[in-house]
Write an enzyme that holds these catalytic residues in place. Structure first.
Site, mmCIF file in Angstrom:
data_model
loop_
_atom_site.group_PDB
_atom_site.id
_atom_site.type_symbol
_atom_site.label_atom_id
_atom_site.label_comp_id
_atom_site.label_asym_id
_atom_site.label_seq_id
_atom_site.Cartn_x
_atom_site.Cartn_y
_atom_site.Cartn_z
ATOM 1 N NE ARG A 139 -2.393 -2.441 2.952
ATOM 2 C CZ ARG A 139 -2.954 -2.188 4.426
ATOM 3 N NH1 ARG A 139 -3.589 -1.330 4.860
ATOM 4 N NH2 ARG A 139 -2.596 -3.493 4.912
ATOM 5 C CD GLU B 292 -3.547 -3.759 14.441
ATOM 6 O OE1 GLU B 292 -3.282 -3.666 13.264
ATOM 7 O OE2 GLU B 292 -4.354 -3.480 15.424
HETATM 8 O O1 PRP Z 1 3.145 -0.909 11.959
HETATM 9 P P1 PRP Z 1 2.845 -2.271 11.589
HETATM 10 O O2 PRP Z 1 2.416 -3.044 12.778
HETATM 11 O O3 PRP Z 1 3.977 -2.982 10.797
HETATM 12 O O4 PRP Z 1 1.728 -2.309 10.545
HETATM 13 C C1 PRP Z 1 1.622 -1.332 9.305
HETATM 14 C C2 PRP Z 1 1.820 -2.277 8.038
HETATM 15 O O5 PRP Z 1 0.875 -2.969 7.858
HETATM 16 C C3 PRP Z 1 0.019 -2.711 6.506
HETATM 17 O O6 PRP Z 1 0.822 -3.587 5.594
HETATM 18 P P2 PRP Z 1 0.639 -5.254 5.298
HETATM 19 O O7 PRP Z 1 1.657 -5.844 5.836
HETATM 20 O O8 PRP Z 1 -0.714 -5.478 5.655
HETATM 21 O O9 PRP Z 1 0.808 -5.167 3.879
HETATM 22 P P3 PRP Z 1 0.150 -4.566 2.390
HETATM 23 O O10 PRP Z 1 0.540 -3.268 2.316
HETATM 24 O O11 PRP Z 1 0.867 -5.577 1.535
HETATM 25 O O12 PRP Z 1 -1.342 -4.733 2.267
HETATM 26 C C4 PRP Z 1 0.333 -1.358 6.206
HETATM 27 O O13 PRP Z 1 0.210 -0.955 4.847
HETATM 28 C C5 PRP Z 1 1.728 -1.218 6.764
HETATM 29 O O14 PRP Z 1 2.841 -1.469 5.912
HETATM 30 N N1 ADE Z 2 -5.671 -2.128 11.638
HETATM 31 C C1 ADE Z 2 -4.985 -2.058 10.314
HETATM 32 N N2 ADE Z 2 -5.751 -1.651 9.145
HETATM 33 C C2 ADE Z 2 -5.214 -1.494 8.008
HETATM 34 N N3 ADE Z 2 -3.837 -2.037 7.812
HETATM 35 C C3 ADE Z 2 -2.987 -2.329 8.913
HETATM 36 N N4 ADE Z 2 -2.004 -2.767 9.003
HETATM 37 C C4 ADE Z 2 -1.490 -3.061 10.459
HETATM 38 N N5 ADE Z 2 -2.865 -2.978 11.280
HETATM 39 C C5 ADE Z 2 -3.729 -2.480 10.327
#
Ligand code: PRP
Ligand code: ADE
Length: 192
Positions: free
Chosen positions: A78, A115
């Site tokens: 993202r 998370e």
């Molecule tokens: O602060 P944190 O606890 O590390 O979480 C934040 C991360 O989680 C989500 O990505 P995700 O790993 O879900 O992957 P995506 O962007 O590929 O959907 C978001 O886009 C951040 O990169």
């Molecule tokens: N609550 C949340 N919503 C979307 N992206 C996340 N990445 C980690 N926690 C998330």
């Protein structure tokens, strides 16, 4: 559920644009698993006015002056979606920080916890020259594990993280506390 979203740096723009942006966030309780309230910014990208306001807001809210940034690094996936247009708007290059197994060797690798799970990030050796000042961009900071892993990777190839730009910050998870001294900008915050 946009009523639990608190504007942070949106005061840098008009109230009408700020309200419009706030109205586009979506919250999905129970996704991707029980206990997680998933915060979705995809509707901001899908909406022409929302996308324009969002990019403008990210530029206005930069944590450091634009001329102190050499490169923008976006975190898969993202963070890519906003990192590339932000880099282009700032006339900077873009570096992709990818999930494990996507980049050809030689790479640098860092594990981290999320998370809702664990993962690894990778960066190509040589893509960031020693001494490069890098702005790290992602949609959301929760525990800070992802952004911290990106910082570790960038520093391992000789770069310096000069700041972090996020759209959303989840409160109460201590994410920003993990990131050291570099300035952090978030457009909005909300409960985890
Ligand atoms: O602060 P944190 O606890 O590390 O979480 C934040 C991360 O989680 C989500 O990505 P995700 O790993 O879900 O992957 P995506 O962007 O590929 O959907 C978001 O886009 C951040 O990169
Ligand atoms: N609550 C949340 N919503 C979307 N992206 C996340 N990445 C980690 N926690 C998330």
């Amino acid at each position: 559920m946009e009523n639990d979203i608190t504007p942070e740096k949106l005061s840098l723009m008009g109230e009408e644009d700020s309200d419009y942006l706030l109205s586009l966030f979506r919250s999905i309780p129970g996704f991707p698993k029980e206990g997680i309230n998933f915060r979705d910014y995809m509707p901001l990208l899908a909406d022409a006015r929302g996308l324009s306001i969002l990019m403008d807001a990210l530029v206005r809210a930069l944590p450091v002056p634009a001329d102190s940034i050499d490169e923008v690094a976006g975190l898969e996936a993202r963070g890519f979606l906003i990192g590339v247009p932000l880099a282009a708007a700032l006339h900077k290059g873009f570096v992709a920080v990818r999930k494990a197994g996507k980049l050809p060797p030689p790479i640098e690798h860092a594990d981290y916890s999320l998370e809702y799970g664990t993962a690894s990030l990778e960066i190509e050796q040589g893509i960031i020259k020693p001494g490069t000042r890098v702005l790290v961009v992602d949609d959301l900071i929760a525990t800070g594990g992802t952004a911290h892993a990106a910082k570790t990777l960038i520093e391992s190839v000789g770069g310096t993280v000069c700041g972090f730009s996020f759209i959303m910050k989840l409160n109460g998870l201590g994410g920003c506390d993990k990131l050291g001294d570099a300035p952090i900008s978030t457009l909005v915050s909300m409960p985890a």
